[in-house]
Design an enzyme around this catalytic site. Structure first.
Site, PDB file in Angstrom:
ATOM      1  N   CYS A 114       0.810  -1.212   0.000  1.00  0.00           N
ATOM      2  CA  CYS A 114       0.000   0.000   0.000  1.00  0.00           C
ATOM      3  C   CYS A 114       0.848   1.270   0.000  1.00  0.00           C
ATOM      4  O   CYS A 114       0.317   2.361  -0.188  1.00  0.00           O
ATOM      5  CB  CYS A 114      -0.910  -0.031   1.221  1.00  0.00           C
ATOM      6  SG  CYS A 114      -1.680  -1.658   1.419  1.00  0.00           S
ATOM      7  N   HIS A 254      -3.269   6.273   3.975  1.00  0.00           N
ATOM      8  CA  HIS A 254      -3.665   5.042   3.285  1.00  0.00           C
ATOM      9  C   HIS A 254      -4.888   4.479   3.998  1.00  0.00           C
ATOM     10  O   HIS A 254      -4.897   4.329   5.220  1.00  0.00           O
ATOM     11  CB  HIS A 254      -2.504   4.041   3.313  1.00  0.00           C
ATOM     12  CG  HIS A 254      -2.940   2.643   3.047  1.00  0.00           C
ATOM     13  ND1 HIS A 254      -3.686   2.322   1.951  1.00  0.00           N
ATOM     14  CD2 HIS A 254      -2.784   1.491   3.753  1.00  0.00           C
ATOM     15  CE1 HIS A 254      -3.965   1.022   1.981  1.00  0.00           C
ATOM     16  NE2 HIS A 254      -3.421   0.506   3.062  1.00  0.00           N
ATOM     17  N   ASN A 284      -9.779  -1.563   1.525  1.00  0.00           N
ATOM     18  CA  ASN A 284      -8.356  -1.303   1.335  1.00  0.00           C
ATOM     19  C   ASN A 284      -8.009  -1.573  -0.135  1.00  0.00           C
ATOM     20  O   ASN A 284      -8.086  -2.709  -0.583  1.00  0.00           O
ATOM     21  CB  ASN A 284      -7.572  -2.233   2.268  1.00  0.00           C
ATOM     22  CG  ASN A 284      -6.073  -2.012   2.197  1.00  0.00           C
ATOM     23  OD1 ASN A 284      -5.561  -1.412   1.251  1.00  0.00           O
ATOM     24  ND2 ASN A 284      -5.367  -2.511   3.189  1.00  0.00           N
TER      25      ASN A 284
END
Ligand code: ACO
Length: 327
Positions: A114, A254, A284
């Site tokens: 990520c 994030h 996510n």
């Protein structure tokens, strides 16, 4: 010195929405469990005919339109992804051709989870020059295609998306004031997918056991590291830029899960109205999460001209990266 920063931004999310209730058809879970542990209510799932390249192209074209550039005006292309179009060559090669760009240097920044998009922006920032004026950066993931749909520990967390930015120089850009990034490889085992590399090559037996999809994730350890590193690297960037957090209009972390985001906010002592959250809508989305959130924040009028916006991310590696942008 010319300013270096964003000339354009773009994002794409697939149309199909998958709710938490729908997950309970596949694994033993519930909306209540997913909501209380992660804050996620729904995520997007790419259509069967879509692949990573399709998502990347849509976000890239949106960023180019926003920058008022044609694909021929890009001088370099970087794709951050953990879910590439094929194993080799990289997704950037396919995207260069699909966009109809010139034969410019194009490469992937793969495997940094990520944190990939912000790492790629940091690289792009250092490479913008008179010779390479416009660098297109894409963060794209089609995680739902490669994850294990029977592993309830991980499958409910992820979604598909792509985001993009054109990095350029000149007075019209939203300037990157400072950046910071880091890696702690000693902790790579708390979040990894090891089957398919040379350590554990892909074999029929492993595939039959479903091991190629077995993402190892020590949830609690990842959680602690994510909070600690995103808060720490944010402080580093602010210190480098000589900026006080009070002067920052919005923090876009994030979007891993709501509890992680709120804990980052608490660690920074940030008022909740300055914390951007869209994880409830998209889950996510790995390296796509920060650029998608950035585009949405702008669309929702949460970013005004002159605002300071702090971007921060954390992912497998362990890697982390942060940028401070003046819009
Ligand atoms: N539905 C129902 N039960 C579940 C599910 C599910 N989807 N997933 C796991 N469980 C069960 C487990 O089997 C376990 O059961 P057991 O105790 O009988 O063994 C139990 O729930 C675990 O529950 P908790 O201990 O309360 O879980 P926790 O509070 O640690 O939350 C979570 C788990 C959400 C994964 C948390 O650790 C977390 O957010 N970690 C960060 C992970 C993350 O964000 N990863 C994304 C990739 S990395 C990144 O982007 C930074």
């Amino acid at each position: 010195m010319k300013k270096i920063g964003f000339l354009g931004l773009g994002a794409y999310v697939p149309e199909r929405i998958m709710t938490n209730e729908e997950w309970s058809q596949y694994v033993e879970t519930s909306d209540e469990w997913i909501t209380t542990r992660t804050g996620i209510k729904e995520r997007r799932i790419a259509a069967p005919e879509q692949s990573t390249l399709d998502l990347a192209e849509k976000a890239a074209r949106a960023a180019l339109l926003d920058a008022n550039l044609t694909p021929q005006e890009i001088d370099e292309l970087i794709v951050a992804t953990d879910t590439p179009e094929v194993y080799a060559p990289d997704t950037a090669s396919y995207l260069q051709h699909r966009l109809g760009a010139r034969n410019i240097p194009s490469y992937d920044l793969a495997g940094s989870g990520c944190a990939g998009f912000l790492q790629a922006l940091d690289v792009a920032r250092s490479r913008v020059s008179d010779e390479r004026k416009n660098i297109l950066v894409v963060g794209v993931e089609l995680l739902t295609r490669l994850m294990n749909w029977k592993d309830r520990n991980t499958c409910v967390l992820f979604g598909d998306a792509a985001g993009s930015a054109v990095m350029s120089s000149g007075d019209e850009v939203s300037e990157i004031l400072a950046s910071a990034a880091g890696t702690d490889g000693s902790q790579s085992e708390i979040l990894c997918l090891e089957v398919g590399g040379t350590r554990k090559p892909f074999t029929l037996e492993r595939a039959q056991r479903g091991e190629h999809q077995n993402l190892v994730m020590k949830g609690r350890e990842v959680y602690k590291e994510a909070v600690h590193r995103m808060a720490q690297v944010s402080q580093q960037v602010l210190a480098k830029a000589g900026v006080n957090l009070d002067d920052v209009a919005l923090v876009i972390p994030h979007q891993a899960n709501l509890r992680i985001l709120e804990a980052v906010g608490e660690a920074l002592n940030l008022p909740s109205k300055k914390l951007f959250i869209n994880v409830h809508k998209f889950g996510n989305t790995g390296s796509a999460s920060v650029p998608v959130a950035l585009c949405q924040a702008r669309e929702q009028g949460r970013i005004k001209k002159g605002d300071l916006v702090l971007l921060t991310s954390f992912g497998a590696g362990l890697h982390w990266a942060s940028l401070l942008v003046k819009f």
